[in-house]
Design an enzyme around this catalytic site. Structure first.
Site, PDB file in Angstrom:
ATOM      1  N   ASP A 124     -38.839  70.564  -9.578  1.00  0.00           N
ATOM      2  CA  ASP A 124     -38.832  70.461 -11.038  1.00  0.00           C
ATOM      3  C   ASP A 124     -40.022  71.255 -11.563  1.00  0.00           C
ATOM      4  O   ASP A 124     -41.080  71.283 -10.925  1.00  0.00           O
ATOM      5  CB  ASP A 124     -38.939  68.999 -11.474  1.00  0.00           C
ATOM      6  CG  ASP A 124     -37.675  68.207 -11.186  1.00  0.00           C
ATOM      7  OD1 ASP A 124     -36.577  68.790 -11.226  1.00  0.00           O
ATOM      8  OD2 ASP A 124     -37.789  66.997 -10.941  1.00  0.00           O
ATOM      9  N   ASP A 146     -30.928  70.304 -14.137  1.00  0.00           N
ATOM     10  CA  ASP A 146     -30.998  69.090 -14.957  1.00  0.00           C
ATOM     11  C   ASP A 146     -30.594  69.394 -16.402  1.00  0.00           C
ATOM     12  O   ASP A 146     -29.843  68.635 -17.016  1.00  0.00           O
ATOM     13  CB  ASP A 146     -32.420  68.516 -14.963  1.00  0.00           C
ATOM     14  CG  ASP A 146     -32.905  68.079 -13.601  1.00  0.00           C
ATOM     15  OD1 ASP A 146     -32.068  67.722 -12.746  1.00  0.00           O
ATOM     16  OD2 ASP A 146     -34.133  68.095 -13.385  1.00  0.00           O
TER      17      ASP A 146
END
Length: 168
Positions: A124, A146
């Site tokens: 991330d 995401d």
């Protein structure tokens, strides 16, 4: 609806996977783990490098590794395969809904690739200031996959809501 028409939205799936994996590769290569590389707009947006072995909001971090592997890798993979089969076999979803579902599949596969091939977890890197809303100073760090899942999921929900409203 012919097969060609059903397959066209999967260009979005492939594009999302490619963009997701390229950005994760660049983050892993050029940004040291758990560090901030770039900050924009007075710290509103930061590009960082973190790893997540759980799911959204780090839910499931305390689950044992073996169970986590099943819950966060194998089950989502099965769901994505079933969703793919559904999209290819049905004519009940609109063209736009096919695109939204293709975006969800692309995001899901992008994160699953990390789960299967990156032992340290999903990469991330997008970190956004959230100004204390819901008690969060910063939104949980996320990635392209995401974003695709969330945006396409919201658009799918709106389209389903709109469709049911039209039918009533």
């Amino acid at each position: 609806m012919n097969l060609k028409t059903k397959l066209i939205p999967f260009f979005l799936t492939i594009s999302i996977i490619i963009m997701d994996q390229i950005t994760k590769f660049l983050v892993a290569k050029y940004i040291p783990l758990y560090s901030i590389k770039y900050s924009f707009y007075d710290d509103l947006l930061r590009i960082v490098h973190v790893r997540n072995k759980a799911i959204a909001f780090s839910i499931g971090n305390t689950i044992p590794e073996e169970i986590r592997a099943v819950i966060f890798s194998i089950l989502p993979f099965i769901v994505l395969i079933l969703l793919l089969i559904y999209i290819l076999r049905t004519d009940e979803v609109s063209i736009s809904q096919r695109w939204f579902l293709a975006g969800i599949i692309g995001g899901g596969l992008g994160n699953l690739m990390d789960r299967f091939f990156r032992s340290a977890g999903v990469i991330d890197f997008i970190d956004v200031k959230f100004f204390g809303i819901f008690g969060l100073e910063r939104w949980p760090t996320f990635n392209i996959a995401d974003s695709s899942i969330v945006i396409c999921g919201i658009l799918l929900f709106i389209s389903l809501f709109w469709r049911s409203k039209k039918e009533n």
